[in-house]
Design an enzyme around this catalytic site. Structure first.
Site, short mmCIF file in Angstrom:
data_model
loop_
_atom_site.label_atom_id
_atom_site.label_comp_id
_atom_site.label_asym_id
_atom_site.label_seq_id
_atom_site.Cartn_x
_atom_site.Cartn_y
_atom_site.Cartn_z
N LYS A 76 1.00 -1.15 0.39
CA LYS A 76 0.09 0.28 0.13
C LYS A 76 0.76 1.54 0.06
O LYS A 76 2.25 1.14 1.32
CB LYS A 76 -0.82 -0.24 1.19
CG LYS A 76 -1.78 0.84 1.08
CD LYS A 76 -3.20 0.80 0.63
CE LYS A 76 -3.94 2.02 -0.22
NZ LYS A 76 -3.33 2.53 -1.19
N LYS A 112 5.55 1.73 -2.50
CA LYS A 112 5.26 3.29 -3.46
C LYS A 112 5.63 3.35 -4.54
O LYS A 112 6.61 2.55 -4.94
CB LYS A 112 6.30 4.08 -2.76
CG LYS A 112 6.01 5.89 -2.91
CD LYS A 112 5.13 6.23 -1.33
CE LYS A 112 4.86 7.57 -1.20
NZ LYS A 112 3.97 7.53 -0.09
N THR A 196 -5.06 12.86 5.02
CA THR A 196 -4.56 12.83 5.41
C THR A 196 -4.15 14.25 6.68
O THR A 196 -3.62 14.33 7.61
CB THR A 196 -3.25 12.89 4.67
OG1 THR A 196 -3.23 12.35 3.35
CG2 THR A 196 -1.88 13.46 5.31
#
Ligand code: GLU
Length: 423
Positions: A76, A112, A196
């Site tokens: 992820k 990533k 976030t």
């Protein structure tokens, strides 16, 4: 620059990450035999991304997808479009995702991706072409049960929509769960865009209370006014904190009385940056680090808090909205100076937490209200920051090391219980 700071600050984010692993190692005696698994990525793919530009020429871009660790579940992590993207950076970012998902106890590993490109220089059609070609090149290693990309610096919900569409075309059916951070009507989750920044606020609020720093009247400087920095700034301003300085790629603005964020928002939409905003004065980018503040929110790129900047920082609390903003030696200085740092692997984990909610909603094709999402996010983040705080008190270590202890224990226990194939 001293020799020590030169060494610390010139080997890229992967060496920062390795140094963080060195620092947590003494606390993981019981899992010692497995530590090396964290020091190398499981899988790293470098792809060539050729596209036809609008002027008819062909240009090649370099793309990456690194799966750092898959012991606890599918990979992820976001996809970054930035001219400085390289393998060293993507490896570090993927490793921080491994730690982050483990600290939050989400059932994922860490991954990533990125493309070395300046998205500001691409037309919308070029952006779409580069996204579709990159997706097609990495499509054999991603998937809802394998590795699930998401937005990061330089990418957004539209880009995620193209990733979903390109991957789905290859599969012959719509696969919404292959990527998170999608537009709402394509299986995206309410609350994801702001998640976030909201997580930065939630962890900041909790830690501010623990260190007895009132949010009302607290002076805050924010580096980066993108998705993360702007939302965190709005939420702190709602708690009557004063946002006194903001820096982005266009420059640094300062107003000791507090910047009017509602006016700045209007200005930002037409000017694509904070420079020139009339409700504040322009100061030099380096002066950003000298401003009188209580809280600093680095919410841009890695490698921002150097030894020199850590020495002069006036903040009592640093909330790492960005990934990897603080060099390890700068971390030491902040500790010595009594500055509390809420580390990236928990502070900015609100995004991946709502990404997890998005993935769960896509899997069940049942979507939750924004209120429910924000409540669940708050609950998970408060629980995680309390666990990290407790561990740091118990082991007498920084919040970063405490977060790494909790995360690495979960990852290495999973590794140990799975065993090493072929045994
Ligand atoms: N790119 C974000 C991060 O660094 C979000 C990752 C995700 O949602 O998977 O945490």
């Amino acid at each position: 620059m001293s020799n020590l700071s030169y060494i610390a600050q010139n080997h890229g984010p992967w060496s920062t990450y390795l140094e963080q692993i060195e620092r947590v190692t003494p606390y993981l005696e019981h899992l010692k035999g497995y530590i090396d698994t964290l020091k190398r990525p499981k899988r790293a793919l470098i792809v060539d991304v050729p596209i036809v530009m609008d002027d008819g020429t062909i240009q090649h871009f370099e793309g990456y997808r690194v799966q750092h660790n898959l012991s606890r579940g599918p990979g992820k992590g976001g996809i970054r479009y930035h001219p400085d993207v390289d393998l060293n950076e993507v490896m570090a970012l993927s490793a921080w995702m491994t730690i982050k998902t483990a600290v939050l106890n989400l059932p994922f590993g860490g991954a990533k991706g990125g493309v070395r490109v300046d998205p500001r220089k691409l037309s919308p059609r070029e952006l779409e072409r580069i996204t579709r070609r990159y997706t097609s090149e990495i499509s054999h290693i991603i998937g809802p049960q394998k590795d699930i990309p998401a937005p990061d610096v330089g990418t957004n919900p539209n880009v995620m929509g193209w990733i979903m569409d390109t991957y789905s075309s290859g599969q012959g059916h719509t696969v919404t769960g292959v990527v998170t951070g999608k537009p709402i009507h394509l299986g995206g989750s309410l609350g994801r865009i702001k998640a976030t920044g909201r997580g930065v606020f939630v962890t900041g609020r909790e830690v501010a209370e623990k260190i007895k720093l009132p949010l009302k009247g607290a002076k805050i400087a924010v580096q980066g006014f993108g998705n993360v920095g702007s939302e965190a700034a709005y939420l702190f301003a709602e708690s009557q904190s004063l946002i006194v300085a903001i820096q982005d790629h266009t420059g640094t603005i300062f107003n000791p009385e507090g910047i009017d964020l509602a006016e700045l928002k209007i200005y930002f939409e037409t000017n694509q940056g904070v420079a020139g905003f009339e409700g504040a004065e322009m100061i030099s980018d380096e002066d950003f680090w000298n401003v009188e503040i209580d809280i600093l929110i680095p919410a841009a790129l890695e490698g921002q808090i150097t030894i020199e900047r850590a020495q002069k920082l006036t903040a009592k609390l640093v909330l790492e909205g960005a990934n990897g903003p603080t060099y390890p030696e700068a971390d030491d200085i902040l500790i010595q100076r009594g500055v509390t740092v809420v580390p990236d692997v928990i502070c900015n984990a609100g995004g991946v937490t709502v990404s997890y909610f998005e993935w769960v909603q896509d899997m069940s094709s049942y979507f939750w209200s924004e209120e429910e999402i924000n409540q669940r996010l708050d609950k998970l983040m408060v629980q995680a920051i309390n666990d990290v705080w407790h561990t740091s008190n118990e082991k007498i270590c920084s919040l970063r090391t405490a977060a790494f202890i909790l995360g690495c224990e979960r990852i290495l226990k999973a590794r140990m219980e799975r065993g090493i194939f072929p045994g």
